[in-house]
Design an enzyme around this catalytic site. Structure first.
Site, mmCIF file in Angstrom:
data_model
loop_
_atom_site.group_PDB
_atom_site.id
_atom_site.type_symbol
_atom_site.label_atom_id
_atom_site.label_comp_id
_atom_site.label_asym_id
_atom_site.label_seq_id
_atom_site.Cartn_x
_atom_site.Cartn_y
_atom_site.Cartn_z
ATOM 1 N N LYS A 212 15.395 12.696 -1.118
ATOM 2 C CA LYS A 212 14.138 12.480 -0.667
ATOM 3 C C LYS A 212 13.560 13.728 0.193
ATOM 4 C CE LYS A 212 11.500 9.069 2.157
ATOM 5 N NZ LYS A 212 11.623 7.798 2.936
ATOM 6 N N SER B 182 8.908 4.144 1.448
ATOM 7 C CA SER B 182 8.594 5.513 1.187
ATOM 8 C C SER B 182 9.557 6.256 0.331
ATOM 9 C CB SER B 182 8.227 6.277 2.679
ATOM 10 O OG SER B 182 9.369 6.148 3.173
ATOM 11 N N SER C 150 11.725 1.415 3.945
ATOM 12 C CA SER C 150 11.528 2.490 2.906
ATOM 13 C C SER C 150 12.701 2.643 2.001
ATOM 14 C CB SER C 150 11.176 3.920 3.616
ATOM 15 O OG SER C 150 9.908 3.797 4.411
#
Length: 479
Positions: A80, A155, A179
């Site tokens: 990420k 996210s 997330s």
């Protein structure tokens, strides 16, 4: 090798150790799939394919000497964009950091490299992780693999979409309010937020503009529980950069892969006593919960947890956890380049008393949860209150016929587990009439990752999801 891209990281690791698969072959395969699919779904922000190939060639030489002991040896992984890397920018989805390249790898990136995993690149996320959707001002939005007009959630948006489409077998995500679990649910894969401190979260390193020290966790996104356990075994363990990090696990990670959970006492709630939920999500999750009784031999009971709606308290704690001087200055100087929901949030008028009250409510949630979990081994809920929805929205403004806050009303179940710090998994519970995924959340007792993962593994065996692929993943295959 036929349909190699469909194989789990666990299977790929075994093939590499048996010298039946070369890391070079594997990287070439995923590089081709990324080239074919990622221009459509936009899971990646930056790719490191040439560096990955160079690493694979070096590992191939190590295989000749029999040095393949690491469980992630030669396994491709995506990171990420939240995690600093020295080789590529770490933008956090923001124009403010579009040129930022860290001087040092994040601790977890270091651990992955030491474990001889191969990093394919960085994955997309909403700006600073201040959203549970998949768009930001700097990169194209990550599209949901099951419906390209829908969000993949956030996210850890790109991390989930990459795994769901077979662009990598494993991905590293972060979770401050859901997330990892939200995009796992929206993309039909497995996501896991371990107990707070099980995987260290370094404090004071990198660009801590949104380092919610109270809530942040790192964890895996994968197609199977087995693969998540591989990643957890490498990433877990204490580090002095995180004063909350836990000692080495008191259990063996492989013990999480025992499917017999007969006799467990399980609580569940479909609304926590105050949340609104989409009727189809409710129906799908209810059926999945019933499996724990009918197929897995557990005793299930519906409960009202007893805490008040903490959504405003959570927002307040997120606000005061941000680097307000830096972010407010950035808004004043670059307003047009920052996501509008962030500027509105930063311009809210919070008082010190609001912070104090928010902490009080968090303590209430923790206390009530602890009392609930004294009576039950697990707590089941939906992951989200709604199924995936169209791109570029922060969330629906109507749920089950009633007005809703687009930012938080559809997320009542996930951030609770960040407030308490207990372990929580997202598993696919089913697919809607529009063929988009819905997730079930499995939360365990304080520090009981072992039972939480065993329950997820048992559910995977009873209701296997890992061979269900979105059409876009299959259309790119030449097998």
């Amino acid at each position: 090798m036929k349909e190699l891209w469909k194989k789990s990281a666990t299977d790929l690791s075994q093939l590499i150790r048996q010298k039946e698969l070369s890391p070079v072959e594997l990287i070439d395969l995923y590089a081709e799939r990324i080239n074919n699919i990622d221009p459509i779904i936009h899971a990646f922000t930056f790719l490191s394919i040439e560096a990955a190939k160079e690493k694979a060639r070096a590992l191939e030489k190590e295989i000749l000497h029999g040095d393949t002991s690491s469980p992630l040896f030669g396994i491709p992984i995506a990171i990420k964009d939240h995690f600093d890397t020295v080789s590529t920018p770490s933008t956090y989805g923001s124009y403010l950091l579009k040129d930022y390249i860290a001087k040092e790898d994040h601790l977890l990136v270091k651990r992955l490299k030491e474990a001889k995993a191969i990093i394919l690149g960085k994955t997309n996320m909403p700006e600073f992780g201040f959203s549970a959707t998949s768009h930001n001002p700097i990169f194209p939005a990550t599209r949901n693999p099951w419906n390209l007009e829908y969000t993949s959630g956030g996210s850890s948006s790109g991390s989930a979409a990459a795994v769901a489409t077979g662009l990598c077998p494993l991905s590293l995500g972060s979770d401050g309010g859901g997330s990892i679990r939200i995009p796992a649910s929206f993309c039909g894969i497995f996501g896991y937020k371990p107990s707070r401190g099980r995987i260290p979260w370094p404090i004071g390193k990198g660009k801590d503009l949104e380092n919610w020290e109270l809530f942040s966790h790192a964890g895996p996104l994968s197609r199977t529980v087995e693969d998540a356990v591989l990643l957890l075994s490498v990433l877990s363990g204490p580090d002095p950069s995180d004063p909350y990090s836990l000692p080495k696990a008191e259990f063996c990670w492989s013990d999480c892969l025992k499917e017999d959970i007969r006799g467990l006492k399980i609580a569940y709630s479909l609304d926590l006593g105050y949340a609104r939920i989409d009727p189809e999500v409710k129906q799908i999750v209810t059926k999945s919960i019933e499996l724990f009784e009918t197929d897995l031999g557990c005793k299930i009971e519906e409960v009202d947890p007893g805490w008040p709606d903490p959504s405003e308290a959570f927002s307040t704690l997120v606000y005061f956890g941000a680097d307000l001087p830096v972010l407010k200055k950035a808004v004043s100087e670059n307003r047009q380049k920052i996501s509008s929901h962030i500027t509105r949030f930063l311009e809210r008028s919070f008082k010190p008393e609001d912070f104090s009250q928010a902490l009080k409510i968090r303590r209430k949630v923790i206390f009530e949860m602890s009392k609930l979990m004294e009576q039950y081994d697990l707590f089941l809920t939906p992951v989200t209150a709604v199924p995936p929805f169209p791109l570029y929205f922060q969330g629906p403004d109507i749920i089950d016929g009633e007005r809703a806050d687009p930012l938080l009303s559809w997320l009542p179940f996930t951030y609770i587990m960040n407030m308490t710090g207990q372990p929580a998994a997202a598993v696919p519970a089913g697919w809607t009439s529009k063929n988009v995924p819905v997730g079930l959340q499995i939360a365990g007792r304080h520090l009981d990752d072992l039972t939480t993962l065993r329950a997820a593994y048992a559910f995977q065996k009873a209701y296997p999801w890992q061979d269900k692929w979105p059409l876009i993943a299959l259309s790119a295959s030449k097998d």
